[in-house]
Design a protein around this motif. Structure first.
Motif, PDB file in Angstrom:
ATOM      1  N   HIS A 155       7.858   6.204   7.526  1.00 52.34           N
ATOM      2  CA  HIS A 155       6.748   5.810   7.950  1.00 52.34           C
ATOM      3  C   HIS A 155       5.932   4.587   8.519  1.00 52.34           C
ATOM      4  O   HIS A 155       5.274   5.196   9.124  1.00 52.34           O
ATOM      5  CB  HIS A 155       5.809   6.437   6.609  1.00 52.34           C
ATOM      6  CG  HIS A 155       4.154   7.055   6.462  1.00 52.34           C
ATOM      7  ND1 HIS A 155       4.629   7.710   6.781  1.00 52.34           N
ATOM      8  CD2 HIS A 155       3.146   6.454   6.359  1.00 52.34           C
ATOM      9  CE1 HIS A 155       3.241   8.297   6.492  1.00 52.34           C
ATOM     10  NE2 HIS A 155       2.189   7.340   6.893  1.00 52.34           N
ATOM     11  N   LEU A 156       6.555   3.953   8.600  1.00 56.70           N
ATOM     12  CA  LEU A 156       6.126   2.854   9.188  1.00 56.70           C
ATOM     13  C   LEU A 156       6.277   2.501  10.413  1.00 56.70           C
ATOM     14  O   LEU A 156       5.192   2.537  11.579  1.00 56.70           O
ATOM     15  CB  LEU A 156       6.397   1.411   8.861  1.00 56.70           C
ATOM     16  CG  LEU A 156       6.016   0.330   7.856  1.00 56.70           C
ATOM     17  CD1 LEU A 156       6.677  -0.002   7.109  1.00 56.70           C
ATOM     18  CD2 LEU A 156       4.151   0.485   7.982  1.00 56.70           C
ATOM     19  N   HIS A 186       1.058  -0.957  -0.480  1.00 55.68           N
ATOM     20  CA  HIS A 186       0.359   0.223  -0.442  1.00 55.68           C
ATOM     21  C   HIS A 186       1.057   0.960   0.298  1.00 55.68           C
ATOM     22  O   HIS A 186       0.739   2.201  -0.654  1.00 55.68           O
ATOM     23  CB  HIS A 186      -0.678   0.153   1.251  1.00 55.68           C
ATOM     24  CG  HIS A 186      -1.588   1.310   1.681  1.00 55.68           C
ATOM     25  ND1 HIS A 186      -2.883   1.336   0.706  1.00 55.68           N
ATOM     26  CD2 HIS A 186      -1.639   1.875   2.840  1.00 55.68           C
ATOM     27  CE1 HIS A 186      -3.374   2.664   0.766  1.00 55.68           C
ATOM     28  NE2 HIS A 186      -2.655   3.083   2.125  1.00 55.68           N
ATOM     29  N   LEU A 187       1.744   1.131   0.862  1.00 53.41           N
ATOM     30  CA  LEU A 187       3.202   2.543   0.755  1.00 53.41           C
ATOM     31  C   LEU A 187       3.712   2.674   0.042  1.00 53.41           C
ATOM     32  O   LEU A 187       4.021   3.645  -0.258  1.00 53.41           O
ATOM     33  CB  LEU A 187       4.134   2.270   2.143  1.00 53.41           C
ATOM     34  CG  LEU A 187       3.465   2.912   3.393  1.00 53.41           C
ATOM     35  CD1 LEU A 187       4.185   2.052   4.999  1.00 53.41           C
ATOM     36  CD2 LEU A 187       2.169   4.090   3.794  1.00 53.41           C
ATOM     37  N   ALA A 234       8.772   4.665   3.084  1.00 50.73           N
ATOM     38  CA  ALA A 234       7.957   3.731   3.852  1.00 50.73           C
ATOM     39  C   ALA A 234       8.374   3.682   5.103  1.00 50.73           C
ATOM     40  O   ALA A 234       8.024   3.291   6.152  1.00 50.73           O
ATOM     41  CB  ALA A 234       8.368   2.776   2.960  1.00 50.73           C
ATOM     42  N   ARG A 241       0.423   4.754  -2.723  1.00 49.41           N
ATOM     43  CA  ARG A 241       0.715   5.538  -2.356  1.00 49.41           C
ATOM     44  C   ARG A 241       1.731   6.318  -2.691  1.00 49.41           C
ATOM     45  O   ARG A 241       2.631   7.459  -2.664  1.00 49.41           O
ATOM     46  CB  ARG A 241       1.009   5.804  -0.297  1.00 49.41           C
ATOM     47  CG  ARG A 241      -0.604   5.815  -0.070  1.00 49.41           C
ATOM     48  CD  ARG A 241      -1.143   5.855   1.180  1.00 49.41           C
ATOM     49  NE  ARG A 241      -0.711   7.250   1.155  1.00 49.41           N
ATOM     50  CZ  ARG A 241      -0.855   7.985   2.395  1.00 49.41           C
ATOM     51  NH1 ARG A 241      -0.621   7.085   3.694  1.00 49.41           N
ATOM     52  NH2 ARG A 241      -0.076   9.221   2.641  1.00 49.41           N
ATOM     53  N   PHE A 300       5.645   5.750  -1.387  1.00 51.36           N
ATOM     54  CA  PHE A 300       6.768   6.109  -0.717  1.00 51.36           C
ATOM     55  C   PHE A 300       7.620   5.427  -1.752  1.00 51.36           C
ATOM     56  O   PHE A 300       7.599   4.336  -1.711  1.00 51.36           O
ATOM     57  CB  PHE A 300       6.256   5.363   0.265  1.00 51.36           C
ATOM     58  CG  PHE A 300       5.132   6.105   1.204  1.00 51.36           C
ATOM     59  CD1 PHE A 300       6.491   6.421   2.339  1.00 51.36           C
ATOM     60  CD2 PHE A 300       3.856   6.419   0.874  1.00 51.36           C
ATOM     61  CE1 PHE A 300       5.613   7.648   3.306  1.00 51.36           C
ATOM     62  CE2 PHE A 300       2.602   7.284   1.948  1.00 51.36           C
ATOM     63  CZ  PHE A 300       3.989   7.519   2.499  1.00 51.36           C
ATOM     64  N   VAL A 313      -1.178   4.667  10.590  1.00 51.84           N
ATOM     65  CA  VAL A 313      -1.136   3.716   9.302  1.00 51.84           C
ATOM     66  C   VAL A 313      -2.199   2.088   9.302  1.00 51.84           C
ATOM     67  O   VAL A 313      -3.170   2.288   8.026  1.00 51.84           O
ATOM     68  CB  VAL A 313       0.495   3.342   8.514  1.00 51.84           C
ATOM     69  CG1 VAL A 313       0.364   2.460   7.387  1.00 51.84           C
ATOM     70  CG2 VAL A 313       0.877   4.871   8.914  1.00 51.84           C
ATOM     71  N   PHE A 353      -4.836   1.952   6.775  1.00 48.45           N
ATOM     72  CA  PHE A 353      -5.125   0.891   5.747  1.00 48.45           C
ATOM     73  C   PHE A 353      -6.470  -0.142   6.493  1.00 48.45           C
ATOM     74  O   PHE A 353      -6.755  -0.598   5.236  1.00 48.45           O
ATOM     75  CB  PHE A 353      -3.449   0.223   5.967  1.00 48.45           C
ATOM     76  CG  PHE A 353      -3.392  -1.095   5.586  1.00 48.45           C
ATOM     77  CD1 PHE A 353      -3.293  -0.892   4.411  1.00 48.45           C
ATOM     78  CD2 PHE A 353      -3.305  -2.150   5.913  1.00 48.45           C
ATOM     79  CE1 PHE A 353      -3.532  -1.881   2.751  1.00 48.45           C
ATOM     80  CE2 PHE A 353      -3.112  -3.660   5.527  1.00 48.45           C
ATOM     81  CZ  PHE A 353      -3.254  -3.209   3.520  1.00 48.45           C
TER      82      PHE A 353
END
Length: 109
Positions: free
Chosen positions: A77-78, A62-63, A74, A67, A69, A85, A89
Motif C-alpha cells: 500500500h505504501l 495508522h495502516l 502495508a 486500519r 493491514f 495514503v 493520513f
C-alpha cells in the motif's frame, strides 16, 4: 494517531515507543521491515529518530494498527498508493488536532 513529542531534531527509541504506546522491540521490528524507516545510529549503536522517521512511523502505525493491514499489505500500500495514503493520513491528522482543540474549548466553557 496523533503523537505528542516535543519538537527536537532526534528522538530516542524509548521516547518514540512511549509516544506510540508500543514496545521498543516493535519499533526495531518495523525498522527492519519498512525501508522508509532509517534512524541514525550513534557510536554506541543507539537509534536516533528524526521527525521524518516519526512521520513515517505514524503512517505505518495508522495502516497496521488502526486500519488492520498486514505488514506485507502495508508495504504494498505504501509503495503503490503512497501519495494518496499520505494526503488521507494528513487530513485525518489535521482533523484530530482540530477535534482536540474543540474539546479543549468545550471543557473551558
Amino acid at each position: 494517531m496523533h503523537v505528542d513529542l516535543p519538537e527536537k531534531r532526534y528522538y530516542g527509541i524509548g521516547e518514540v515507543a512511549k509516544a506510540f504506546g508500543v514496545n521498543t522491540s516493535l519499533i526495531r521490528f518495523w525498522e527492519k521491515e519498512f525501508d522508509v524507516l532509517q534512524p541514525k545510529k550513534n557510536a554506541k549503536g543507539n537509534r536516533k529518530f528524526t521527525p521524518k522517521d516519526i512521520h513515517n512511523l505514524q503512517l505505518i502505525y495508522h495502516l497496521v494498527k488502526e486500519r488492520g493491514f498486514t505488514l506485507e499489505g502495508a508495504k504494498i500500500h505504501l509503495k503503490e498508493e503512497k501519495q494518496k495514503v499520505l494526503s488521507n493520513f494528513e487530513v485525518i491528522q489535521k482533523l484530530q488536532k482540530v477535534k482536540a482543540e474543540l474539546l479543549k474549548i468545550k471543557d473551558q466553557l
